[in-house]
Design an enzyme around this catalytic site. Structure first.
Site, PDB file in Angstrom:
ATOM      1  NE  ARG A  51      66.926 -11.494 -23.228  1.00 58.40           N
ATOM      2  CZ  ARG A  51      67.157 -11.727 -22.141  1.00 58.40           C
ATOM      3  NH1 ARG A  51      66.628 -10.884 -21.330  1.00 58.40           N
ATOM      4  NH2 ARG A  51      67.942 -12.678 -21.814  1.00 58.40           N
ATOM      5  CG  ASP A  53      60.672  -3.395 -26.265  1.00 56.55           C
ATOM      6  OD1 ASP A  53      61.086  -4.124 -25.549  1.00 56.55           O
ATOM      7  OD2 ASP A  53      60.858  -2.085 -26.153  1.00 56.55           O
ATOM      8  CE1 TYR A 112      66.311  -3.250 -32.803  1.00 58.29           C
ATOM      9  CE2 TYR A 112      68.649  -3.000 -32.189  1.00 58.29           C
ATOM     10  CZ  TYR A 112      67.458  -3.518 -32.301  1.00 58.29           C
ATOM     11  OH  TYR A 112      67.350  -4.618 -31.428  1.00 58.29           O
ATOM     12  NE  ARG A 203      59.080   2.207 -29.266  1.00 55.90           N
ATOM     13  CZ  ARG A 203      58.259   1.607 -28.318  1.00 55.90           C
ATOM     14  NH1 ARG A 203      58.729   0.334 -27.753  1.00 55.90           N
ATOM     15  NH2 ARG A 203      57.195   2.210 -27.846  1.00 55.90           N
TER      16      ARG A 203
END
Length: 257
Positions: A51, A53, A112, A203
């Site tokens: 999910r 952001d 990622y 992040r």
């Protein structure tokens, strides 16, 4: 009902994130579900591996959908892409899968990529697709700091306050830091691999490492921050536009063959 796996690519800027919002804000999930409704009337609910952001991109998101009609996978992807236009969302692969396949719960690894560009001149072609910083970071300091995070740890320091995961303990299998040529500057790429991630974990890690690369933190402070298990010990959270979900691994590749 027939179940289909979808590989999804999207530019995250126009969306509030992957997940459908109760207040009707634009989301990637809603865009695909609305495209499905144009092919088969009725409500559709799809599930995804991650999910992402608001503002986060994907080149290898995976979702699954259940449809009443027995679609040819190629024709389904073509039809969805037609109805998704002009939104920056594309189905890059589609495959019929067993009913036991679940895009989220069947996944055994997620990957990622975070892109940081260091140069003085404003970024033009990659605006909204990278995090721009002014000065080239110290690559060896970045790598030394990142090494403290590999392995199984309590990542409380690097999770969002609103994270809904049952446990902050995760295993980060890999984080690599590489440098690449970029016009007028240099690009730093952070590649991370794990079975699953906490909300804002990537992040938070990149934002903390940026402080190390800029010389504001010594590399060992990353280990200190991790051991603190305290969100206040984290560095600034990196902005979403540099982050990409690049791939999801399953016990058997649903798109193989």
């Amino acid at each position: 009902m027939s179940r289909y796996a979808l590989k999804v690519e999207y530019h995250g800027a126009p969306f509030c994130g992957w997940q459908r919002q109760a207040d009707g804000q634009p989301s990637v999930q809603a865009a695909i579900e609305e495209a499905l409704a144009r092919l088969e009337p009725g409500p559709h609910r799809i599930a995804a591996a991650g999910r992402t952001d608001a503002g986060v991109h994907a080149t290898g998101q995976v979702a699954h959908a259940d449809l009443a009609r027995d679609w040819d996978a190629f024709r389904l992807s073509e039809a969805l892409n037609w109805h998704l236009r002009p939104l920056p969302v594309a189905i890059t692969a589609c495959a019929r899968v067993d009913d036991e396949f679940h895009a989220r719960f069947s996944a055994v690894e997620r990957r990622y990529l975070f892109r940081m560009v260091a140069r003085r001149a404003p970024v033009t072609h990659d605006a909204g697709l990278v995090w721009q910083v002014q000065s080239r970071p110290d690559l060896e300091a970045l790598r030394t700091g990142a090494a403290h995070l590999v392995g199984r740890h309590d990542f409380t320091t690097f999770r969002a306050a609103l994270c809904q995961a049952d446990s902050p303990v995760k295993t980060l299998d890999e984080i690599t830091v590489s440098e690449h040529p970029y016009p007028g500057g240099t690009e730093i790429r952070f590649a991370l691999r794990a079975r699953s991630f906490l909300h804002n974990q990537v992040r938070s890690i990149v934002g903390t490492l940026e402080r190390v690369g800029a010389g504001a933190w010594p590399p060992d402070r990353v280990a200190t921050a991790l051991a603190a298990r305290d969100r206040a010990a984290c560095g600034p959270v990196a902005p979403p536009q540099g982050l990409y979900l690049t791939g999801v691994t399953y016990p058997a590749d649903p798109f193989a063959g």
